[in-house]
Write a protein that holds these residues in place. Structure first.
Motif, mmCIF file in Angstrom:
data_model
loop_
_atom_site.group_PDB
_atom_site.id
_atom_site.type_symbol
_atom_site.label_atom_id
_atom_site.label_comp_id
_atom_site.label_asym_id
_atom_site.label_seq_id
_atom_site.Cartn_x
_atom_site.Cartn_y
_atom_site.Cartn_z
ATOM 1 N N THR A 140 0.831 -1.195 0.000
ATOM 2 C CA THR A 140 0.000 0.000 0.000
ATOM 3 C C THR A 140 0.873 1.255 0.000
ATOM 4 O OG1 THR A 140 -0.105 0.109 2.408
ATOM 5 C CG2 THR A 140 -1.780 -1.212 1.287
ATOM 6 N N PRO A 141 0.343 2.370 -0.532
ATOM 7 C CA PRO A 141 1.098 3.627 -0.508
ATOM 8 C C PRO A 141 1.041 4.274 0.867
ATOM 9 C CG PRO A 141 -1.052 3.983 -1.492
ATOM 10 C CD PRO A 141 -0.953 2.503 -1.222
ATOM 11 N N GLY A 142 1.773 5.361 1.033
ATOM 12 C CA GLY A 142 1.728 6.097 2.281
ATOM 13 C C GLY A 142 2.922 5.826 3.161
ATOM 14 N N PRO A 143 3.014 6.545 4.299
ATOM 15 C CA PRO A 143 4.175 6.407 5.194
ATOM 16 C C PRO A 143 4.245 5.054 5.885
ATOM 17 C CG PRO A 143 2.490 7.825 6.180
ATOM 18 C CD PRO A 143 2.064 7.560 4.779
ATOM 19 N N GLN A 144 3.093 4.419 6.133
ATOM 20 C CA GLN A 144 3.065 3.108 6.801
ATOM 21 C C GLN A 144 2.895 2.012 5.750
ATOM 22 O OE1 GLN A 144 -0.317 4.200 9.377
ATOM 23 N NE2 GLN A 144 0.992 3.751 11.118
ATOM 24 N N LYS A 145 3.951 1.740 5.025
ATOM 25 C CA LYS A 145 3.848 0.752 3.946
ATOM 26 C C LYS A 145 3.635 -0.646 4.521
ATOM 27 C CE LYS A 145 6.628 3.321 0.577
ATOM 28 N NZ LYS A 145 5.456 3.652 -0.261
ATOM 29 N N HIS A 146 2.668 -1.361 3.946
ATOM 30 C CA HIS A 146 2.371 -2.722 4.356
ATOM 31 C C HIS A 146 1.700 -3.428 3.186
ATOM 32 C CE1 HIS A 146 -1.080 -0.176 5.286
ATOM 33 N NE2 HIS A 146 -1.858 -1.249 5.198
ATOM 34 N N PHE A 147 1.525 -4.729 3.312
ATOM 35 C CA PHE A 147 0.972 -5.520 2.218
ATOM 36 C C PHE A 147 -0.453 -5.954 2.536
ATOM 37 C CE2 PHE A 147 5.483 -5.806 1.445
ATOM 38 C CZ PHE A 147 5.572 -5.819 0.056
ATOM 39 N N LYS A 148 -1.291 -5.900 1.502
ATOM 40 C CA LYS A 148 -2.672 -6.345 1.599
ATOM 41 C C LYS A 148 -3.066 -7.016 0.295
ATOM 42 C CE LYS A 148 -4.404 -2.678 4.666
ATOM 43 N NZ LYS A 148 -5.330 -1.533 4.769
ATOM 44 N N MET A 149 -4.112 -7.836 0.380
ATOM 45 C CA MET A 149 -4.697 -8.385 -0.834
ATOM 46 C C MET A 149 -5.557 -7.307 -1.475
ATOM 47 S SD MET A 149 -3.265 -11.278 -0.762
ATOM 48 C CE MET A 149 -4.019 -12.057 -2.207
ATOM 49 N N ALA A 150 -5.436 -7.162 -2.802
ATOM 50 C CA ALA A 150 -6.174 -6.137 -3.548
ATOM 51 C C ALA A 150 -6.949 -6.792 -4.686
ATOM 52 C CB ALA A 150 -5.211 -5.082 -4.090
#
Length: 319
Positions: free
Chosen positions: A153-163
């Motif tokens: 995901t974008p943004g300062p707190q980058k993390h992974f998600k199913m999209a």
């Protein structure tokens, strides 16, 4: 009048800050580690070698970095509890996400586990989930056939998600265009049905026809815009933050807004239908929802008919 209004505003602010402080203090308490007693288990009558457990929410199925307790780590003790000392550790036949609760099949031997896994591959095993979702899906029932892909995901707190990785998209002129699905995407098909609506929440029956990571959570939140109650991961796409609930839902649950961050995921694997052989009738195995799920149903004022439809355990015994 202005002074009185200011006083009331300051009082409300102070109350909110006190509530947040209390909740943050509670969040520092380390929860009790699950034990074998928390794995309610039932050896299947007439099916030597298979055991059904009702996995609690928050307990991972498998271990990993930083994971102290998991279903796998409890299997040796569970095996001794059911079959005595010297019994081999049980084997897990399929997966169930950490935050989901409900039906999980175990096997005493590699042969028994292989029978279940073969039935799963040959589509002779199906599962039914119950979910409390914020909002109501439109249409109230249908089939979601939308591939999923894991993304950062974008943004300062980058993390992974199913999209979502849809095959068809609507262009700016209103026409429907077909797109090539990424090779990294996974086919994901979910059948859903609305059982009842109450207090801004829907009780849904979900039948995953495929087994993709976080399939039900991402399909509900991203495709239907009805995130599952207590799903703090998929209620926001680009940031890590607690689920924000509408005021009517908070009032029905009887909790202030800060306390919503402590809600567990209301997703429960309620039923497994398993046909071990094409020549034998299927087994229908059910597990009752956990206390937090039933408590939410009562607080949200779902009708007695909904409560009667909740599947019960196959036996009142426990390990």
């Amino acid at each position: 009048m202005a002074a009185a209004g200011g006083t009331r505003g300051a009082r409300r602010l102070a109350e909110r800050l006190r509530a947040e402080k209390i909740l943050s203090g509670r969040s520092q308490i380390t929860p009790r580690s699950p034990t074998v007693r928390d794995l309610r288990s039932w050896p299947l009558p007439g099916e030597a070698g298979l055991i059904l457990i009702n996995k609690p929410s928050g307990l991972p199925t498998h271990g990993g970095p930083g994971v102290e307790r998991s279903v796998v780590s409890l299997l040796p003790a569970l095996s001794r509890s059911l079959f005595g000392g010297g019994a081999e550790p049980l084997r897990i036949c399929h997966r169930l996400d950490k935050d989901s609760s409900g039906a999980l099949l175990l096997a005493q031997s590699a042969g028994s586990a292989d029978r279940v896994q073969r039935a799963l591959r040959e589509h002779r095993m199906s599962r039914v989930y119950w979910a409390l979702c914020v909002g109501a899906p439109t249409p109230p029932e249908g089939i979601l056939d939308i591939p999923l892909i894991e993304k950062e995901t974008p943004g300062p707190q980058k993390h992974f998600k199913m999209a979502l990785c849809p095959r068809f998209r609507v262009s700016s002129d209103g026409s429907v265009q077909r797109f090539r699905v990424s090779r990294s995407a996974h086919e994901a098909v979910t059948q859903y049905r609305t059982l009842e609506k109450s207090s801004g929440v829907s009780l849904l029956e979900l039948r995953p026809l495929t087994g993709v990571k976080h399939q039900l959570r991402s399909h509900m939140a991203l495709a239907l815009n009805c995130p599952i109650l207590g799903d703090h991961k998929y209620s926001h796409w680009g940031r890590l933050a607690p689920q924000k609930l509408p005021a009517p839902v908070l009032r029905s649950l009887g909790i202030p807004s800060p306390q919503s961050r402590s809600l567990l995921l209301h997703l429960h694997a309620a039923q497994i239908t398993l046909q071990l052989s094409p020549r034998t009738p299927p087994l229908v195995l059910r597990c009752a929802p956990p206390k937090h799920f039933l408590s939410a149903l009562r607080r949200l004022k779902f009708s007695p008919q909904s409560l009667q439809d909740i599947p019960l355990p196959p036996d009142e015994g426990s390990s």
